[in-house]
Design a protein around this motif. Structure first.
Motif, mmCIF file in Angstrom:
data_model
loop_
_atom_site.group_PDB
_atom_site.id
_atom_site.type_symbol
_atom_site.label_atom_id
_atom_site.label_comp_id
_atom_site.label_asym_id
_atom_site.label_seq_id
_atom_site.Cartn_x
_atom_site.Cartn_y
_atom_site.Cartn_z
ATOM 1 N N PRO A 257 0.815 -1.226 0.000
ATOM 2 C CA PRO A 257 0.000 0.000 0.000
ATOM 3 C C PRO A 257 0.848 1.277 0.000
ATOM 4 O O PRO A 257 0.511 2.235 -0.683
ATOM 5 C CB PRO A 257 -0.812 -0.102 1.294
ATOM 6 C CG PRO A 257 -0.798 -1.539 1.655
ATOM 7 C CD PRO A 257 0.466 -2.116 1.120
ATOM 8 N N THR A 260 2.427 1.718 -3.506
ATOM 9 C CA THR A 260 1.402 2.015 -4.497
ATOM 10 C C THR A 260 0.857 3.427 -4.307
ATOM 11 O O THR A 260 0.562 4.124 -5.273
ATOM 12 C CB THR A 260 0.262 0.982 -4.436
ATOM 13 O OG1 THR A 260 0.835 -0.315 -4.491
ATOM 14 C CG2 THR A 260 -0.695 1.154 -5.596
ATOM 15 N N TYR A 261 0.733 3.826 -3.075
ATOM 16 C CA TYR A 261 0.293 5.198 -2.829
ATOM 17 C C TYR A 261 1.269 6.193 -3.457
ATOM 18 O O TYR A 261 0.885 7.142 -4.117
ATOM 19 C CB TYR A 261 0.164 5.464 -1.324
ATOM 20 C CG TYR A 261 -0.032 6.934 -1.014
ATOM 21 C CD1 TYR A 261 -1.234 7.562 -1.334
ATOM 22 C CD2 TYR A 261 1.001 7.694 -0.453
ATOM 23 C CE1 TYR A 261 -1.404 8.915 -1.103
ATOM 24 C CE2 TYR A 261 0.821 9.047 -0.216
ATOM 25 C CZ TYR A 261 -0.378 9.649 -0.545
ATOM 26 O OH TYR A 261 -0.544 10.996 -0.334
ATOM 27 N N VAL A 348 -12.040 -1.866 4.766
ATOM 28 C CA VAL A 348 -11.719 -1.390 3.422
ATOM 29 C C VAL A 348 -12.994 -0.973 2.692
ATOM 30 O O VAL A 348 -13.061 0.081 2.058
ATOM 31 C CB VAL A 348 -10.988 -2.493 2.613
ATOM 32 C CG1 VAL A 348 -10.813 -2.072 1.165
ATOM 33 C CG2 VAL A 348 -9.643 -2.801 3.244
ATOM 34 N N GLN A 441 -6.342 0.145 -5.429
ATOM 35 C CA GLN A 441 -5.708 1.220 -4.668
ATOM 36 C C GLN A 441 -5.230 2.343 -5.582
ATOM 37 O O GLN A 441 -5.363 3.522 -5.276
ATOM 38 C CB GLN A 441 -4.525 0.665 -3.867
ATOM 39 C CG GLN A 441 -4.125 1.635 -2.786
ATOM 40 C CD GLN A 441 -2.770 1.328 -2.199
ATOM 41 O OE1 GLN A 441 -2.349 0.176 -2.152
ATOM 42 N NE2 GLN A 441 -2.089 2.357 -1.758
ATOM 43 N N SER A 446 -3.785 6.957 -4.646
ATOM 44 C CA SER A 446 -2.412 6.938 -5.115
ATOM 45 C C SER A 446 -2.110 8.289 -5.752
ATOM 46 O O SER A 446 -3.000 8.973 -6.227
ATOM 47 C CB SER A 446 -2.234 5.825 -6.145
ATOM 48 O OG SER A 446 -1.040 6.020 -6.857
#
Ligand SMILES: Cc1cc2nc3c(=O)[nH]c(=O)nc-3n(C[C@H](O)[C@H](O)[C@H](O)COP(=O)(O)OP(=O)(O)OC[C@H]3O[C@@H](n4cnc5c(N)ncnc54)[C@H](O)[C@@H]3O)c2cc1C
Ligand code: SF4
Ligand code: SF4
Lengths: 534, 449
Positions: A257, A260-261, A348, A441, A446
């Protein structure tokens, strides 16, 4: 219709024709393949080390000789001349031949390894025996079909990686990205796990032995990572084993995460991943074959998200099946595990619905359906399961089905075997649950986007044609909209082939990232206000 | 229901149709004699080079038109009966309209050269031109040499296309340096060099005298005006610019000049008839723009504008700052604002030019001599961010500001080599300045603080 020479002969007119160098290079490469093929038919080569070296170096040098001749005497720049005239890259006869040959190879590899010479108890034969010396040198063990495959896979990524580096030598993003996948394949997928196997049984591991572990292969791509036998091996292998297990969990829940962010899912899909690595190097000549229709996009979303649901349930079921009910034996029990999974998914789901509702639009409905299916199944697990039995199936059946349908057929046979027919990212686009999770995501949380350069797009279609993920990039670019699509792997080719400098992959602020009311620059500002009124 | 008929399914006509559909449920008919579906003319070259198939040049899937209730008609309009609001169609029944939009685009210039209508002699504009090219120049055996006449954007594209099949190309350019009517000298010189690098036989200051018949109505060779040299060839590409494609209006009462005359509302001299895109000619040129603008972007903008007017919201055509882009073989070119070549350069315009010592990369900035206001930039081999230059032009930044913030405007892919320091150093030495190149700032670029 054009009367350009479309015969299948490799020796047609430029830009399709082969030079003398390329013909020789093809011969050299074919010779290497022929050695492997002969070995597969049980021709016994006397000096295995020598012949394996000859075979692999022929394949390797044939490929790069070919590429050297194709690119090095030309000025740096986009090299797509004749792509749609060449039979191999335009679903012509050679494309089909290659597709069928590859598919055949995968079927043998997955389901009939004995034809490659695998012998369960006793010495290997055939082509696998040819690889024994190399395998022994690395891990100390005889080769398996997976070692043969891994070696060929790595050779392919390296040879075609060099080709790619030459083809895109004017483009530093492409070069660095390709060096990265070449590195990760060679070190992480090929060498490190083999060397790790040498530790097995040693005191560093408290006498335990580690499962084969390609560290960059993250669950759910690595769908078997949390299976009982692996957990046992990890846990029994001292601190290192435990560290690896924790790393496996952290990979998907923490590391992924964060990266990817910051960078979008490209950090994995086109910089690290092995499937991506093969697609970007060996698969590069086929990227234009992906289907760009809206229909294909619809199918993609249904199929890939179903795989996510499937892998989540399968993994939950597998873990569930080997956990106990008694907290005194082990802190994690069947019920608490199910509750944990349910809580995480709910968190989530609620986050997406509350904070990202307007970005989800229609997809929200499907997301809700998927979520609902999983939760109901979890409940069912709890109430309908007996010993070793989850829900109505054995967890083992579920696992086997997944492994067969998704792990073998989809990712191998169709995903790679069909490169020359469906394009190089069929698996990544339609099948990979990892890509789907990263994509979810990327779409919602992102900094990554492909910025469209104001009003410069001339709708030529190069970007869409060469997008391996089948994204109709032009549809966004010609409206001045940024491209923020969950499936984009950030390969950067759309940006490279755009003749007008319209597209830039970049990481920037979340605010204004998805801006469907982007003002088409160069236009009258008042007019654009009107146009954008809904 | 009001019937809007659009002649021409190019970017102008299609933009108009799409936006009228967005704004209303009027009946829309889109007529073209070229292809059934809209395609991107700018991509024709990539089809010949094998980068794309023709279907890839179509920005919308075939179901799009029906779904959006836009009628397509493949037909040639021979005349407009303004009085009765009727279009005459070749070999077919008339079509009547309530509102008419003329978006018929351009056609290649032919300057009355002897032999200009022979077989193997053609422009590069339409799908048919592409098909003919496949016929007369499919490979280097059939076409042993090609001659291209006219050194502009389409000429150099045609040269690149033919070279992709290894066909020897002679490129006749009337000017003393490639496209120097538009480009400043430094840039034009660099492109000359690049053309030669691609093994194109570039002949500067050279005019076509005549095209010679082989006796069967096909081209055999050409004659060069200056030297009288006869050059054998199998194909001649005429790429000396385009003119509005409005012959079919000759017998109508619609006022035409070079193109169809329109006012700022894009209305022609006749009620309920509008003209947009390449074929429209502004009665009053807008700013530095030419009265006829044959580029993609303006066609799109005019289409969007006329849709507003037709849907009851009269809107003037007010394009923003000029921009354009092209690609010369391997070199990408972008321009924002105005940078003039020698010809027609206003006396207030000063320029700063930088070129990389060995790569084919250069830029030219233009600014006002006295006020030092930034007027425009040309870049070769560097991509620039449209939004930033649009903003700087609107804010009338001075040239010092632009140069020191150039990093903000860079749009090259990540990891590319940066040239800002070297550019600023040259500027400092040219103009005895002491500027520093400022680091790229995400905050400034995306304007959030
Ligand atoms: C090879 C090439 C490359 C180009 N590259 C660029 C570029 O990079 N950047 C850029 O800005 N511009 C470029 N242009 C210019 C750009 O393509 C044009 O400005 C634009 O296409 C004009 O659009 P339009 O809608 O006005 O007309 P068109 O696209 O010409 O459409 C007009 C249509 O109307 C049809 N038509 C005409 N008369 C009739 C009739 N009587 N009956 C029925 N149908 C009729 C024509 O057949 C045609 O299909 C390029 C042009 C060419 C040829
Ligand atoms: S959109 Fe561009 S960067 Fe993303 S996958 Fe497609 S080609 Fe690659
Ligand atoms: S390649 Fe560039 S110019 Fe062509 S359609 Fe895509 S974004 Fe537009």
């Amino acid at each position: 219709m054009s009367n350009y020479d479309r015969s299948m002969a490799l020796t047609g007119q430029p830009p399709v024709s082969l030079s003398t160098n390329q013909k020789l290079a093809t011969l050299v490469g074919m010779f290497g393949l022929a050695v492997l093929l002969l070995a597969a038919f049980n021709i016994n080569f006397p000096n295995k080390t020598l012949w394996l070296t000859i075979a692999l170096s022929s394949i390797f040098s044939g490929t790069i000789w070919f590429a050297w001749d194709a690119y090095l005497d030309k000025a740096p720049g986009i090299k797509n001349d004749g792509v749609w005239f060449k039979s191999i890259s335009s679903r012509g006869l050679w494309g089909w031949v290659a597709g069928i040959a590859l598919t055949g190879f995968y079927i043998v590899l997955y389901f009939f390894p004995e034809y490659l010479g695998l012998v369960k108890d006793g010495d290997n034969k055939g082509v696998i025996a040819l690889f024994d010396p190399l395998s022994k040198a690395l891990s100390g063990n005889p080769a398996s079909q997976w070692f043969v495959y891994g070696t060929l896979y790595t050779v392919a990524i390296l040879a075609f990686g060099i080709k790619f580096l030459w083809k895109y030598r004017h483009n530093k993003y492409e070069r660095i990205r390709t060096m990265s996948v070449m590195f990760f394949q060679t070190a992480f997928a090929f060498i490190i796990p083999e060397l790790m196997a040498r530790l097995n049984g040693s005191s560093v591991l408290n006498g335990g032995s580690l499962p084969y572990y390609d560290l960059k292969n993250i669950w759910p791509l690595n769908y078997y990572n949390f299976e009982g036998y692996r957990i046992k091996s990890f846990v029994s292998s001292g601190d290192i084993g435990l560290a690896l297990l924790l790393f496996g969990i952290a990979s998907i829940f923490i590391i992924t995460p964060i990266l990817t962010y910051r960078f979008g899912k490209r950090w994995y899909c086109s910089w690290v991943c092995g499937c991506g690595g093969l697609a970007e190097t060996v698969g590069d000549p086929f990227r234009q074959l992906s289907d760009k229709s809206q229909f294909a996009w619809k199918v993609e979303r249904w199929v890939v998200h179903s795989v996510v649901v499937f892998v989540t349930l399968m993994t939950t079921a597998v873990i569930y099946s080997y956990l106990g009910n008694d907290t005194s034996k082990y802190w994690l029990t069947k019920p608490s595990f199910l509750i944990g999974v349910a809580t995480l998914l709910t968190a989530v789901f609620v986050w997406a619905m509350v904070f990202k509702r307007n970005q989800l639009q229609k997809d929200a409905k499907y997301g809700a359906v998927g979520y609902f299916v999983i939760i109901m199944s979890l409940v069912a697990f709890h109430f309908l399961s007996g010993e070793g039995q989850v829900f109505l199936f054995k967890s083992e059946t579920l696992r086997k089905t997944y492994s067969f349908l998704i792990g073998s057929i989809f990712s191998g046979v169709i995903g790679t075997g069909f490169y020359p027919i469906f394009g190089n990212r069929v698996w990544c686009r339609f099948g990979c649950p990892m890509a789907a999770i990263l994509g979810f995501q990327q779409r919602l949380f992102s900094k990554f986007r492909i910025t469209t350069n104001g009003g410069q797009c001339i709708s030529c279609g190069n970007c869409s044609t060469y997008c391996e993920m089948g994204i109709d990039v032009r549809a966004y670019a010609q409206k001045g909209e940024n491209i923020v699509r969950s499936s984009c792997v950030g390969c950067g080719i759309c940006s490279a082939v755009c003749p007008r400098g319209v597209l830039k992959l970049e990481n920037g602020p979340l605010e204004g990232r998805i801006d469907s009311n982007q003002v088409l620059l160069g236009n009258d500002v008042d007019l654009m206000k009107l146009v954008n009124q809904k | 229901m009001e019937h809007v008929v659009i002649i021409g399914n190019g970017i102008a006509g299609v933009s108009a149709a799409r936006h009228i559909r967005k704004l209303s449920d009027k009946r829309i008919t889109l007529i073209s004699a070229e292809t059934d579906y809209f395609f991107s003319r700018t991509a024709l070259m990539y089809v010949y080079m094998g980068h794309m198939k023709f279907e890839h040049t179509q920005p919308y899937e075939n179901w799009f038109w029906k779904k959006n209730n836009i009628n397509l008609l493949n037909a040639f309009v021979t005349n407009v009966d303004v009085e009765n609001k009727i279009l005459k169609i070749a070999n077919s029944t008339d079509v009547s309209y309530d509102k008419l939009i003329i978006a018929t685009g351009s056609k290649p210039n032919k300057f009355g050269w002897p032999g200009q209508d022979l077989k193997g002699v053609q422009g590069l504009y339409s799908k048919q031109d592409l098909d003919n090219l496949e016929e007369y120049a499919p490979n280097k055996e059939v076409c042993k040499r090609a001659v291209i006449v006219g050194g502009g954007l389409i000429g150099i594209e045609l040269a690149e296309m033919l070279r992709s099949r290894d066909i020897p190309v002679t490129f006749l350019v009337r000017e003393s340096s490639f496209w120097n009517g538009v480009l400043p000298d430094g840039e034009s010189t660099m492109i000359n060099e690049h053309i030669l690098e691609h093994h194109i036989d570039l002949r500067l200051s050279t005019n076509l005298k005549a095209i010679i018949d082989d006796g069967n109505g096909k081209v055999k060779s050409i004659l060069i005006e200056e030297t009288g040299e006869e050059l054998p060839c199998d194909f001649v590409g005429l790429t000396a610019g385009v003119t509005p494609n409005i012959n079919f209006l000759e017998d109508s009462t619609i006022e035409t000049g070079k193109g169809v005359k329109v006012n700022r509302l894009l209305e022609t001299s006749c009620n309920d008839i509008y003209a947009i895109g390449d074929c429209a000619e502004q009665r009053q040129p807008i700013g530095n723009r030419r009265p006829v603008e044959a580029v993609w972007y303006t066609g799109r903008m005019m289409g969007e504008t006329v849709a507003q007017t037709i849907c009851g919201n009269p809107t003037e055509y007010k394009p923003g700052h000029w921009f354009n882009s092209a690609k010369f073989l391997d070199i990408e070119y972008q321009t924002y604002g105005w940078v003039f070549g020698k010809k027609g350069r206003p006396e207030y315009e000063a320029q700063f030019h930088w070129r990389h010592p060995n790569e084919k990369v250069c830029i030219t900035l233009s600014f006002h001599k006295e006020s030092r206001q930034f007027l425009g930039i040309n870049t070769f081999g560097i991509r620039m961010r449209h939004e930033i230059f649009d903003r700087w032009l609107t804010q009338s930044k001075d040239v010092d500001y632009v140069l020191s913030h150039l990093a903000d405007a860079n749009f090259d892919p990540e990891f590319y080599k940066k040239y800002e320091t070297s550019i600023v150093a040259k500027y400092n030495s040219d103009f005895q300045k002491n500027l520093k190149s400022r680091k790229k700032s995400i905050k400034r670029i995306f304007q959030f603080n």
